[in-house]
Design an enzyme around this catalytic site. Structure first.
Site, PDB file in Angstrom:
ATOM      1  N   TYR A 153       0.848  -1.197   0.000  1.00 13.81           N
ATOM      2  CA  TYR A 153       0.000   0.000   0.000  1.00 13.81           C
ATOM      3  C   TYR A 153       0.881   1.242   0.000  1.00 13.81           C
ATOM      4  O   TYR A 153       2.070   1.179   0.309  1.00 13.81           O
ATOM      5  CB  TYR A 153      -0.951   0.012   1.213  1.00 13.81           C
ATOM      6  CG  TYR A 153      -0.293   0.380   2.517  1.00 13.81           C
ATOM      7  CD1 TYR A 153      -0.285   1.699   2.981  1.00 13.81           C
ATOM      8  CD2 TYR A 153       0.335  -0.585   3.315  1.00 13.81           C
ATOM      9  CE1 TYR A 153       0.326   2.041   4.181  1.00 13.81           C
ATOM     10  CE2 TYR A 153       0.946  -0.253   4.512  1.00 13.81           C
ATOM     11  CZ  TYR A 153       0.934   1.063   4.950  1.00 13.81           C
ATOM     12  OH  TYR A 153       1.541   1.403   6.133  1.00 13.81           O
ATOM     13  N   CYS A 154       0.253   2.385  -0.360  1.00 11.41           N
ATOM     14  CA  CYS A 154       0.995   3.651  -0.331  1.00 11.41           C
ATOM     15  C   CYS A 154       0.107   4.751   0.225  1.00 11.41           C
ATOM     16  O   CYS A 154      -0.326   4.648   1.381  1.00 11.41           O
ATOM     17  CB  CYS A 154       1.592   3.982  -1.696  1.00 11.41           C
ATOM     18  SG  CYS A 154       0.451   3.903  -3.090  1.00 11.41           S
ATOM     19  N   ARG A 155      -0.208   5.770  -0.570  1.00 10.00           N
ATOM     20  CA  ARG A 155      -0.936   6.933  -0.039  1.00 10.00           C
ATOM     21  C   ARG A 155      -2.433   6.881  -0.292  1.00 10.00           C
ATOM     22  O   ARG A 155      -3.136   7.852  -0.027  1.00 10.00           O
ATOM     23  CB  ARG A 155      -0.373   8.215  -0.660  1.00 10.00           C
ATOM     24  CG  ARG A 155       1.057   8.517  -0.241  1.00 10.00           C
ATOM     25  CD  ARG A 155       1.616   9.673  -1.034  1.00 10.00           C
ATOM     26  NE  ARG A 155       2.981  10.000  -0.633  1.00 10.00           N
ATOM     27  CZ  ARG A 155       3.894  10.501  -1.454  1.00 10.00           C
ATOM     28  NH1 ARG A 155       3.589  10.730  -2.731  1.00 10.00           N
ATOM     29  NH2 ARG A 155       5.110  10.756  -1.003  1.00 10.00           N
TER      30      ARG A 155
END
Length: 217
Positions: A175-177
Site C-alpha cells: 500500500y501507499c498513499r
C-alpha cells in the site's frame, strides 16, 4: 435574517472554494501522510514553490492546514483528523458517482480484485500471524509518522535492491498513499515479475483511519 442566513452559507462555501482545485486536493492528500515543508510538497505535487505556497495560503485561510516552525523551515500539516476524513469522504463520493473516475482508478489498481474476500480485519490478523507481509512503500518519513499495523517499511525506490529482505513464500500486500497513488502498483508489478505473490491494497493511512481501523505511529 436573510442576510445572516446568506452569510452562513457563504462561510461554508469558503471550504468548497478552497477544495475546488485539483492541486489543493493533492496537497491535502500529501499532508494526510504527515507534516511537510513547502519545498517537499512542491516537489511531490510537481508544481513550483511559488504555486505551492499560494495554494497552501488558501488552505490555511480556511483553517484546513496549519503551520509550525522548525528552525529555518516552516512545516505544514492538516488542521485536524477531520480534514483527512473530509478528503476521503469527498473522494469516495466522487468515485461512487463519476464513471470517468471509476475507469481511471481501474487502471491504477489492476490487482485490487485479488483481495476480494479478504477484508481488512483478515489482513490485520494474517499480518500479526506472519501469514502476509503488509508492505508500506511510501518514503520512510511518512511511514514513521503513521502506518498500518504490523506493516514493514520498504520505499518503492529501494525495493529492487532490497528484495532479499522479503520472504519468497509469503504473500505481500503493498500500500501507499491511497487510491490515487501509483507507488503500490509499481511495487506489485515489480514483485510479481520477480515471482512474489503480491497484491495491491488501495487503502492508505487516511482511508484506514476513516474506517475506524487502528494505525501505528
Amino acid at each position: 435574517m436573510t442576510a445572516t442566513k446568506d452569510h452562513l452559507y457563504e462561510q461554508v462555501a469558503r471550504i468548497g472554494k478552497a477544495l475546488a482545485s485539483p492541486k489543493r486536493l493533492e496537497l491535502i492528500d500529501l499532508l494526510c501522510q504527515g507534516e511537510k515543508p513547502v519545498e517537499l510538497l512542491a516537489t511531490q505535487a510537481r508544481i513550483s514553490l511559488k504555486l505551492a505556497s499560494a495554494h497552501l495560503r488558501e488552505l490555511r485561510s480556511c483553517q484546513l492546514v496549519e503551520t509550525r516552525r522548525d528552525g529555518k523551515y516552516v512545516l505544514y500539516r492538516l488542521a485536524g483528523a477531520g480534514v483527512a476524513d473530509l478528503w476521503v469522504k469527498l473522494r469516495s463520493e466522487a468515485e461512487e458517482r463519476l464513471v470517468e473516475l471509476q475507469l481511471a482508478l481501474a487502471s491504477l489498481a489492476e490487482h485490487k480484485d485479488d483481495l476480494e474476500g479478504l477484508d481488512r480485519a483478515a489482513i490485520l490478523k494474517k499480518a500479526r500471524a506472519g501469514e502476509v507481509v503488509v508492505l508500506d512503500v511510501r518514503p520512510g518519513a511518512e511511514f514513521a509518522t503513521a502506518h498500518l499495523p504490523n506493516a514493514r517499511s520498504l520505499p518503492v525506490e529501494e525495493l529492487k535492491k532490497r528484495l532479499d529482505e522479503l520472504p519468497k513464500g509469503v504473500p505481500v500486500v503493498a500500500y501507499c498513499r491511497g487510491p490515487f497513488c501509483v507507488m503500490a502498483k509499481e511495487a506489485v508489478d515489480l514483485l510479481r515479475k520477480k515471482g512474489y505473490r503480491a497484491f495491491h491494497l488501495t487503502d492508505g493511512v487516511a482511508e484506514w483511519r476513516a474506517r475506524g481501523l487502528p494505525v501505528e505511529q
